[in-house]
Enzyme design. Structure first.
Site, PDB file in Angstrom:
ATOM      1  N   TYR A 147       0.844  -1.207   0.000  1.00 17.67           N
ATOM      2  CA  TYR A 147       0.000   0.000   0.000  1.00 17.67           C
ATOM      3  C   TYR A 147       0.877   1.255   0.000  1.00 17.67           C
ATOM      4  O   TYR A 147       0.694   2.161  -0.816  1.00 17.67           O
ATOM      5  CB  TYR A 147      -0.900  -0.028   1.238  1.00 17.67           C
ATOM      6  CG  TYR A 147      -1.647   1.249   1.505  1.00 17.67           C
ATOM      7  CD1 TYR A 147      -2.704   1.639   0.684  1.00 17.67           C
ATOM      8  CD2 TYR A 147      -1.318   2.077   2.586  1.00 17.67           C
ATOM      9  CE1 TYR A 147      -3.403   2.809   0.932  1.00 17.67           C
ATOM     10  CE2 TYR A 147      -2.008   3.249   2.839  1.00 17.67           C
ATOM     11  CZ  TYR A 147      -3.050   3.614   2.015  1.00 17.67           C
ATOM     12  OH  TYR A 147      -3.737   4.770   2.260  1.00 17.67           O
ATOM     13  N   LYS A 151       1.501   4.674  -2.578  1.00 15.20           N
ATOM     14  CA  LYS A 151       1.365   6.078  -2.173  1.00 15.20           C
ATOM     15  C   LYS A 151       2.671   6.852  -2.402  1.00 15.20           C
ATOM     16  O   LYS A 151       2.650   8.059  -2.620  1.00 15.20           O
ATOM     17  CB  LYS A 151       0.887   6.163  -0.724  1.00 15.20           C
ATOM     18  CG  LYS A 151      -0.511   5.561  -0.508  1.00 15.20           C
ATOM     19  CD  LYS A 151      -1.578   6.275  -1.336  1.00 15.20           C
ATOM     20  CE  LYS A 151      -2.990   5.855  -0.947  1.00 15.20           C
ATOM     21  NZ  LYS A 151      -4.017   6.628  -1.684  1.00 15.20           N
TER      22      LYS A 151
HETATM   23  P1  NAD Z   1     -12.619   4.437   2.340  1.00 16.42           P
HETATM   24  O1  NAD Z   1     -12.319   3.024   1.982  1.00 16.42           O
HETATM   25  O2  NAD Z   1     -13.385   4.686   3.590  1.00 16.42           O
HETATM   26  O3  NAD Z   1     -13.364   5.137   1.112  1.00 16.42           O
HETATM   27  C1  NAD Z   1     -12.821   5.013  -0.186  1.00 16.42           C
HETATM   28  C2  NAD Z   1     -13.880   5.279  -1.236  1.00 16.42           C
HETATM   29  O4  NAD Z   1     -13.261   5.038  -2.509  1.00 16.42           O
HETATM   30  C3  NAD Z   1     -15.101   4.363  -1.161  1.00 16.42           C
HETATM   31  O5  NAD Z   1     -16.281   5.119  -1.308  1.00 16.42           O
HETATM   32  C4  NAD Z   1     -14.910   3.402  -2.339  1.00 16.42           C
HETATM   33  O6  NAD Z   1     -16.144   2.948  -2.912  1.00 16.42           O
HETATM   34  C5  NAD Z   1     -14.134   4.263  -3.320  1.00 16.42           C
HETATM   35  N1  NAD Z   1     -13.349   3.461  -4.262  1.00 16.42           N
HETATM   36  C6  NAD Z   1     -12.479   2.451  -3.988  1.00 16.42           C
HETATM   37  N2  NAD Z   1     -11.995   1.923  -5.133  1.00 16.42           N
HETATM   38  C7  NAD Z   1     -12.555   2.625  -6.145  1.00 16.42           C
HETATM   39  C8  NAD Z   1     -12.452   2.551  -7.556  1.00 16.42           C
HETATM   40  N3  NAD Z   1     -11.682   1.645  -8.168  1.00 16.42           N
HETATM   41  N4  NAD Z   1     -13.157   3.426  -8.288  1.00 16.42           N
HETATM   42  C9  NAD Z   1     -13.962   4.339  -7.687  1.00 16.42           C
HETATM   43  N5  NAD Z   1     -14.111   4.448  -6.361  1.00 16.42           N
HETATM   44  C10 NAD Z   1     -13.417   3.600  -5.605  1.00 16.42           C
HETATM   45  O7  NAD Z   1     -11.222   5.210   2.369  1.00 16.42           O
HETATM   46  P2  NAD Z   1     -10.733   6.517   3.195  1.00 16.42           P
HETATM   47  O8  NAD Z   1     -10.176   6.061   4.471  1.00 16.42           O
HETATM   48  O9  NAD Z   1     -11.770   7.564   3.159  1.00 16.42           O
HETATM   49  O10 NAD Z   1      -9.481   6.945   2.295  1.00 16.42           O
HETATM   50  C11 NAD Z   1      -9.555   7.900   1.248  1.00 16.42           C
HETATM   51  C12 NAD Z   1      -8.167   8.061   0.643  1.00 16.42           C
HETATM   52  O11 NAD Z   1      -7.262   8.483   1.669  1.00 16.42           O
HETATM   53  C13 NAD Z   1      -7.583   6.761   0.079  1.00 16.42           C
HETATM   54  O12 NAD Z   1      -6.830   7.035  -1.077  1.00 16.42           O
HETATM   55  C14 NAD Z   1      -6.691   6.271   1.192  1.00 16.42           C
HETATM   56  O13 NAD Z   1      -5.664   5.421   0.717  1.00 16.42           O
HETATM   57  C15 NAD Z   1      -6.166   7.571   1.744  1.00 16.42           C
HETATM   58  N6  NAD Z   1      -5.714   7.449   3.131  1.00 16.42           N
HETATM   59  C16 NAD Z   1      -6.573   7.119   4.144  1.00 16.42           C
HETATM   60  C17 NAD Z   1      -6.102   6.994   5.446  1.00 16.42           C
HETATM   61  C18 NAD Z   1      -6.996   6.666   6.627  1.00 16.42           C
HETATM   62  O14 NAD Z   1      -6.480   6.544   7.736  1.00 16.42           O
HETATM   63  N7  NAD Z   1      -8.299   6.523   6.457  1.00 16.42           N
HETATM   64  C19 NAD Z   1      -4.736   7.190   5.706  1.00 16.42           C
HETATM   65  C20 NAD Z   1      -3.889   7.517   4.647  1.00 16.42           C
HETATM   66  C21 NAD Z   1      -4.398   7.650   3.361  1.00 16.42           C
END
Ligand code: NAD
Length: 251
Positions: A147, A151
């Site tokens: 992952y 990133k």
């Molecule tokens: P989440 O899983 O809660 O939500 C992600 C959303 O993306 C969902 O609605 C899902 O349906 C959509 N999605 C996934 N694959 C897809 C695709 N192929 N096409 C279209 N939509 C798609 O994730 P989150 O925690 O809200 O994270 C959002 C972003 O922030 C991500 O890129 C994640 O890697 C990054 N991030 C999150 C965290 C955390 O702690 N939550 C930390 C670092 C980075």
């Protein structure tokens, strides 16, 4: 004239919080997500627009951005937020984990950059591209190696796109959350809890250790930074990744 923002993955979590915040800041907001039902629900609550997309598919991304431009007539901000988070040691990763996570996280960012840029160039007024990196894309994290590497790739794309697209008045930046309480983090906590035979609450507390500010992020903490990168106050910033981790890593 109202500005128009697209948030991919805006059906829940950080993307949903960003969509709500950008709406509050006066943007017309389009949510593009794999989960059409949830995307539609969030969109209707903020008088927004929703369409289905698979960000890992270049044609799907271009088609979805086109429907937004047909609906709202323009595009000003593209938030490439959708992502997936495979967890496990590097030795546990298999072909499918690699293909899927790179296709969604790195591919989705690249196709989003391309589709938005095509529209920004056609409009001739520049634009802002904002990508989802991660704290795990700044330093290596055991258990999040694959992952995290996707990133690192997002940060690489952000730096290069900033340089290649500056001549079109397009800025490209990224946000790097630590641990934000979203469905993604809750799922990871649940997996950890099951493996350790402990509660989900216990697992969430483990994610909070080492955070200077003493708490996990809420999605709104990250949306605040996305709003900054979407607004005029960040006009002189490009190619950068802003860490939003409550003080976990320092540089
Ligand atoms: P989440 O899983 O809660 O939500 C992600 C959303 O993306 C969902 O609605 C899902 O349906 C959509 N999605 C996934 N694959 C897809 C695709 N192929 N096409 C279209 N939509 C798609 O994730 P989150 O925690 O809200 O994270 C959002 C972003 O922030 C991500 O890129 C994640 O890697 C990054 N991030 C999150 C965290 C955390 O702690 N939550 C930390 C670092 C980075």
């Amino acid at each position: 004239m109202d500005k128009v923002a697209i948030v991919t993955g805006g059906a829940q979590g950080i993307g949903e919080a960003a969509a709500r915040r950008l709406h509050a800041d006066g943007f017309k907001v389009a949510i593009l997500d794999f989960n059409e039902t949830l995307a539609q629900q969030v969109a209707s609550s903020i008088e927004g627009f929703a369409a289905k997309v698979d960000v890992s598919d270049r044609d799907s991304m271009f088609a979805a951005v086109k429907t937004v431009v047909e609906h709202y007539g323009r595009l000003d901000v593209m938030v490439n937020n959708a992502g997936i988070a495979p967890s496990g040691s590097l030795m546990d990763m298999r072909q499918n984990d690699f293909d899927k996570s790179y296709a969604v996280n790195a591919g989705g960012t690249l196709w989003g950059i391309q589709a938005a840029t095509e529209q920004f160039i056609a409009q001739g007024e520049g634009g802002k591209i904002i990508n989802a990196a991660s704290q795990a894309g700044i330093v290596g994290n055991p258990g999040l190696g694959l992952y995290g590497s996707t990133k690192f790739a997002v940060r690489g794309l952000t730096q290069t796109a900033a340089q290649e697209l500056a001549e079109y008045k397009i800025t490209v930046n990224a946000y790097a959350p630590g641990s934000a309480v979203t469905p993604m983090l809750k799922a990871a906590a649940h997996e950890m809890a099951v493996a350790a035979e402990k509660s989900d609450e216990w697992a969430l507390e483990q994610f909070a250790t080492g955070i200077t500010l003493g708490r996990l992020a809420q999605p709104e903490d990250v949306a605040n930074v996305i709003a900054f990168l979407a607004g005029a106050d960040s006009n002189y910033i490009t190619g950068q990744t802003i860490v939003v981790d409550g003080g976990t890593i320092f540089h």
